[in-house]
Design a protein around this motif. Structure first.
Motif, PDB file in Angstrom:
ATOM      1  N   GLU A   1      -7.919  -3.131  -3.497  1.00 32.71           N
ATOM      2  CA  GLU A   1      -8.666  -2.132  -4.263  1.00 32.71           C
ATOM      3  C   GLU A   1      -9.702  -1.439  -3.382  1.00 32.71           C
ATOM      4  O   GLU A   1      -9.810  -0.214  -3.360  1.00 32.71           O
ATOM      5  CB  GLU A   1      -9.349  -2.821  -5.454  1.00 32.71           C
ATOM      6  CG  GLU A   1     -10.211  -1.912  -6.287  1.00 32.71           C
ATOM      7  CD  GLU A   1      -9.404  -1.059  -7.239  1.00 32.71           C
ATOM      8  OE1 GLU A   1      -9.944  -0.028  -7.685  1.00 32.71           O
ATOM      9  OE2 GLU A   1      -8.252  -1.405  -7.526  1.00 32.71           O
TER      10      GLU A   1
ATOM     11  N   GLU B   1       0.793  -1.228   0.000  1.00 34.66           N
ATOM     12  CA  GLU B   1       0.000   0.000   0.000  1.00 34.66           C
ATOM     13  C   GLU B   1       0.827   1.280   0.000  1.00 34.66           C
ATOM     14  O   GLU B   1       0.279   2.361  -0.152  1.00 34.66           O
ATOM     15  CB  GLU B   1      -0.938  -0.006   1.204  1.00 34.66           C
ATOM     16  CG  GLU B   1      -1.962  -1.122   1.107  1.00 34.66           C
ATOM     17  CD  GLU B   1      -2.916  -1.162   2.271  1.00 34.66           C
ATOM     18  OE1 GLU B   1      -2.569  -0.682   3.360  1.00 34.66           O
ATOM     19  OE2 GLU B   1      -4.024  -1.684   2.078  1.00 34.66           O
TER      20      GLU B   1
ATOM     21  N   LYS C   1      -2.973  -3.611 -11.085  1.00 27.55           N
ATOM     22  CA  LYS C   1      -3.285  -3.794  -9.667  1.00 27.55           C
ATOM     23  C   LYS C   1      -3.442  -5.260  -9.299  1.00 27.55           C
ATOM     24  O   LYS C   1      -3.269  -5.639  -8.150  1.00 27.55           O
ATOM     25  CB  LYS C   1      -4.561  -3.035  -9.319  1.00 27.55           C
ATOM     26  CG  LYS C   1      -4.420  -1.548  -9.481  1.00 27.55           C
ATOM     27  CD  LYS C   1      -5.735  -0.853  -9.290  1.00 27.55           C
ATOM     28  CE  LYS C   1      -5.609   0.578  -9.757  1.00 27.55           C
ATOM     29  NZ  LYS C   1      -6.878   1.171 -10.045  1.00 27.55           N
TER      30      LYS C   1
ATOM     31  N   ARG D   1      -9.696  -1.233  -0.120  1.00 22.73           N
ATOM     32  CA  ARG D   1      -8.984  -0.431   0.884  1.00 22.73           C
ATOM     33  C   ARG D   1      -8.551   0.917   0.305  1.00 22.73           C
ATOM     34  O   ARG D   1      -8.634   1.940   0.971  1.00 22.73           O
ATOM     35  CB  ARG D   1      -7.777  -1.197   1.417  1.00 22.73           C
ATOM     36  CG  ARG D   1      -8.162  -2.361   2.321  1.00 22.73           C
ATOM     37  CD  ARG D   1      -6.949  -3.156   2.781  1.00 22.73           C
ATOM     38  NE  ARG D   1      -5.965  -2.344   3.456  1.00 22.73           N
ATOM     39  CZ  ARG D   1      -6.017  -1.979   4.739  1.00 22.73           C
ATOM     40  NH1 ARG D   1      -7.030  -2.334   5.472  1.00 22.73           N
ATOM     41  NH2 ARG D   1      -5.058  -1.254   5.262  1.00 22.73           N
ATOM     42  N   ARG D   2      -8.099   0.924  -0.963  1.00 23.49           N
ATOM     43  CA  ARG D   2      -7.698   2.187  -1.597  1.00 23.49           C
ATOM     44  C   ARG D   2      -8.903   3.106  -1.774  1.00 23.49           C
ATOM     45  O   ARG D   2      -8.822   4.306  -1.513  1.00 23.49           O
ATOM     46  CB  ARG D   2      -7.038   1.907  -2.951  1.00 23.49           C
ATOM     47  CG  ARG D   2      -5.650   1.340  -2.845  1.00 23.49           C
ATOM     48  CD  ARG D   2      -4.965   1.294  -4.197  1.00 23.49           C
ATOM     49  NE  ARG D   2      -5.576   0.355  -5.103  1.00 23.49           N
ATOM     50  CZ  ARG D   2      -5.237  -0.925  -5.211  1.00 23.49           C
ATOM     51  NH1 ARG D   2      -4.301  -1.422  -4.445  1.00 23.49           N
ATOM     52  NH2 ARG D   2      -5.838  -1.698  -6.091  1.00 23.49           N
TER      53      ARG D   2
ATOM     54  N   ARG E   1       0.481   4.434  -2.706  1.00 21.01           N
ATOM     55  CA  ARG E   1      -0.611   4.082  -3.617  1.00 21.01           C
ATOM     56  C   ARG E   1      -1.240   5.306  -4.250  1.00 21.01           C
ATOM     57  O   ARG E   1      -1.782   5.226  -5.342  1.00 21.01           O
ATOM     58  CB  ARG E   1      -1.653   3.239  -2.901  1.00 21.01           C
ATOM     59  CG  ARG E   1      -2.364   3.992  -1.801  1.00 21.01           C
ATOM     60  CD  ARG E   1      -3.394   3.111  -1.135  1.00 21.01           C
ATOM     61  NE  ARG E   1      -3.674   3.693   0.161  1.00 21.01           N
ATOM     62  CZ  ARG E   1      -3.447   3.094   1.295  1.00 21.01           C
ATOM     63  NH1 ARG E   1      -2.974   1.883   1.308  1.00 21.01           N
ATOM     64  NH2 ARG E   1      -3.705   3.701   2.423  1.00 21.01           N
ATOM     65  N   ALA E   2      -1.173   6.445  -3.599  1.00 19.68           N
ATOM     66  CA  ALA E   2      -1.743   7.661  -4.179  1.00 19.68           C
ATOM     67  C   ALA E   2      -1.019   8.070  -5.453  1.00 19.68           C
ATOM     68  O   ALA E   2      -1.596   8.706  -6.322  1.00 19.68           O
ATOM     69  CB  ALA E   2      -1.694   8.794  -3.163  1.00 19.68           C
TER      70      ALA E   2
ATOM     71  N   ASP F   1      -2.042   4.629  -8.036  1.00 20.45           N
ATOM     72  CA  ASP F   1      -3.382   4.042  -8.079  1.00 20.45           C
ATOM     73  C   ASP F   1      -4.261   4.550  -9.222  1.00 20.45           C
ATOM     74  O   ASP F   1      -4.843   3.750  -9.934  1.00 20.45           O
ATOM     75  CB  ASP F   1      -4.091   4.221  -6.729  1.00 20.45           C
ATOM     76  CG  ASP F   1      -5.466   3.612  -6.730  1.00 20.45           C
ATOM     77  OD1 ASP F   1      -5.634   2.526  -7.312  1.00 20.45           O
ATOM     78  OD2 ASP F   1      -6.382   4.228  -6.168  1.00 20.45           O
TER      79      ASP F   1
ATOM     80  N   LYS G   1      -9.496   6.845  -0.032  1.00 17.19           N
ATOM     81  CA  LYS G   1      -9.812   8.062  -0.797  1.00 17.19           C
ATOM     82  C   LYS G   1     -11.036   8.748  -0.205  1.00 17.19           C
ATOM     83  O   LYS G   1     -11.042   9.967  -0.014  1.00 17.19           O
ATOM     84  CB  LYS G   1     -10.078   7.723  -2.262  1.00 17.19           C
ATOM     85  CG  LYS G   1      -8.869   7.346  -3.046  1.00 17.19           C
ATOM     86  CD  LYS G   1      -9.297   6.958  -4.454  1.00 17.19           C
ATOM     87  CE  LYS G   1      -8.221   6.222  -5.168  1.00 17.19           C
ATOM     88  NZ  LYS G   1      -8.641   5.761  -6.481  1.00 17.19           N
TER      89      LYS G   1
END
Length: 148
Positions: free
Chosen positions: A117, A67, A80, A119-120, A70-71, A74, A124
């Motif tokens: 995915e 992770e 991914k 979790r991302r 990831r920003a 992503d 956000k």
């Protein structure tokens, strides 16, 4: 720069992110996946104990590698699935179930792990919520006029 000549390189590691000359994240994802797989392999050798210890080891030593930053990659990445494979590989380790007929999908739901995915996406939403409700520090990442 000054009297120094800068060399052109295909990719360069900067603050843990593998930057490539074409701004593709494939090299970074591959590096992250390899690191996480090596760590998971090491944990597999070291730990032969209960599932809660293995799960805590996975969550504290492997998942953060998957992770990190990831920003940066992503929104632009189509690779991914490579990272999700590491989590799928961790499920039999944590559940201590290496049988051929065992379902990895069932193993992923038994410890109630969200996909990376999901979790991302949640992160956000969390960041946007904090920004809208002024819970973040004053060095805001979203300009004020975009929130209106």
């Amino acid at each position: 720069m000054g009297s120094h000549t800068l060399l052109a390189v295909d990719h360069h590691l900067y603050l843990g992110v593998e930057l490539s000359k074409d701004l593709s994240c494939a090299t970074h994802i591959r590096q992250v996946s390899n690191k996480a797989n090596r760590t998971l392999g090491l944990l597999n050798i070291i730990f032969h104990t209960c599932t809660s210890v293995k799960e805590n080891a996975y969550k504290s030593l492997v998942r953060p590698k998957l992770e990190y930053c990831r920003a940066v990659w992503d929104p632009f990445n189509n690779n991914k699935i490579t990272l999700e494979k590491v989590q799928s590989r961790a499920a039999p380790f944590v559940c201590n179930d290496y049988k051929r007929k065992s379902s990895v999908n069932n193993m992923l739901t038994s410890p109630r792990w969200d996909t990376l995915e999901l979790r991302r996406i949640r992160l956000k939403h969390f960041v946007i919520y904090k920004e809208i409700h002024k819970i973040t520090p004053s060095n805001s990442i979203i300009p004020e006029h975009h929130l209106l």
